[in-house]
Each structure stands twice: as C-alpha cells, then as structure tokens.
Design a protein around this motif. Structure first.
Motif, short mmCIF file in Angstrom:
data_model
loop_
_atom_site.label_atom_id
_atom_site.label_comp_id
_atom_site.label_asym_id
_atom_site.label_seq_id
_atom_site.Cartn_x
_atom_site.Cartn_y
_atom_site.Cartn_z
N ALA A 96 35.94 52.23 38.47
CA ALA A 96 36.10 51.57 37.18
C ALA A 96 37.57 51.33 36.84
CB ALA A 96 35.45 52.42 36.09
N LYS A 97 38.47 52.15 37.35
CA LYS A 97 39.90 52.00 37.05
C LYS A 97 40.45 50.69 37.63
CE LYS A 97 40.90 56.89 36.72
NZ LYS A 97 41.65 58.00 37.24
N LYS A 98 39.80 50.20 38.66
CA LYS A 98 40.25 48.96 39.29
C LYS A 98 40.05 47.76 38.36
CE LYS A 98 39.22 46.31 43.46
NZ LYS A 98 38.39 46.25 44.66
N TYR A 99 39.08 47.83 37.45
CA TYR A 99 38.75 46.72 36.55
C TYR A 99 39.26 46.94 35.13
CZ TYR A 99 35.74 45.40 40.39
OH TYR A 99 35.27 45.02 41.62
N MET A 100 40.03 47.96 34.89
CA MET A 100 40.54 48.23 33.56
C MET A 100 41.51 47.15 33.07
SD MET A 100 39.13 50.84 32.26
CE MET A 100 40.16 51.26 30.90
N LYS A 101 42.15 46.45 33.98
CA LYS A 101 43.10 45.42 33.58
C LYS A 101 42.41 44.21 32.94
CE LYS A 101 43.24 43.64 38.26
NZ LYS A 101 44.06 43.39 39.41
N TYR A 102 41.14 44.03 33.16
CA TYR A 102 40.41 42.90 32.59
C TYR A 102 39.81 43.18 31.21
CZ TYR A 102 40.71 41.27 37.39
OH TYR A 102 41.17 40.89 38.63
N ILE A 103 39.82 44.42 30.79
CA ILE A 103 39.24 44.81 29.51
C ILE A 103 40.35 44.83 28.47
CG2 ILE A 103 38.06 46.64 28.24
CD1 ILE A 103 36.80 47.49 30.88
N LYS A 104 40.12 44.13 27.36
CA LYS A 104 41.08 44.14 26.26
C LYS A 104 40.83 45.34 25.38
CE LYS A 104 41.80 39.19 26.03
NZ LYS A 104 41.72 37.99 25.20
N MET A 105 41.87 46.05 25.09
CA MET A 105 41.77 47.23 24.25
C MET A 105 42.17 46.82 22.83
SD MET A 105 40.78 49.54 26.30
CE MET A 105 41.13 51.14 25.66
N ASN A 106 41.31 47.03 21.86
CA ASN A 106 41.63 46.78 20.45
C ASN A 106 42.12 48.06 19.81
OD1 ASN A 106 40.85 44.15 20.68
ND2 ASN A 106 38.74 44.55 20.06
N LYS A 107 43.25 47.93 19.13
CA LYS A 107 43.79 49.13 18.47
C LYS A 107 43.67 49.05 17.00
CE LYS A 107 47.00 50.60 21.93
NZ LYS A 107 48.31 51.00 22.22
#
Length: 107
Positions: A96-107
């Motif tokens: 899953a860490k490989k695809y973390m760059k595609y997920i937008k994190m809302n703060k």
C-alpha cells in the motif's frame, strides 16, 4: 375380486382386463383420484389413478437380480459424495505504501 368401500357401503365386483380397459369405473360416488405415472425397474411406464397427489412413483429395483459389478455400482451411487475442498494459495505481494503518492490527504 375387487372390494370397494364407499361411505360405509361394500360392493364386490369381479374385474377382468377386458372390462377394466373398455368401460369406466362403476361407482355411484367417485373418490378423488389423481393421474400418476408408475415407472418399473426396467424403465417401462404405465399411467394409473392413485389416491394421493403424486406425479411419479418409481418401483424399487431388486438388487439380487443384478450382477456383482452392477450391484456395487448402484450401491456406490447411493452413498453420499464427499465434497472436495480446493485450497488456492494466493501470493499477496501488495504494498500500500507504493500507492500513497496518488492519495490526496486533506488536513
């Protein structure tokens, strides 16, 4: 000789194959009967009138008349079949860490 009981009355009548196939049933009160198919062990069928609502009646096969091989195969067919469990081994190499760059994190 056939003995019929209809509402407390007894009627005795001699039936032969000739009269039974040509004429109707001679009763003053007709009981509820259902058309039913009887299957003999050799596979032949006949249509009869039966007092219970059944579609088909299959007569039992005499196992003593069969050969040893046929008897064993029939007895094996009667036994319940064992369920075969298929175990599939699936390699899980998902990261899953490989695809973390595609997920937008809302703060």
């Amino acid at each position: 000789m056939l003995k019929l009981c209809v509402q407390g009355l007894q009627h005795t009548r001699a039936l032969s194959s000739a009269t039974a196939s040509v004429t109707r049933l001679h009763r003053s009160v007709y009981c509820r009967i259902y058309p039913t198919v009887v299957v003999h062990p050799d596979g032949s069928t006949i249509n009869i009138r039966y007092h219970e609502p059944r579609k088909i009646i299959k007569l039992p096969l005499d196992l003593s008349t069969l050969s040893d091989l046929e008897r064993k195969s029939r007895l094996e067919a009667r036994k319940p079949r064992k369920k075969v469990k298929i175990m599939d081994e699936v390699e899980d190499n998902f990261n899953a860490k490989k695809y973390m760059k595609y997920i937008k994190m809302n703060k």
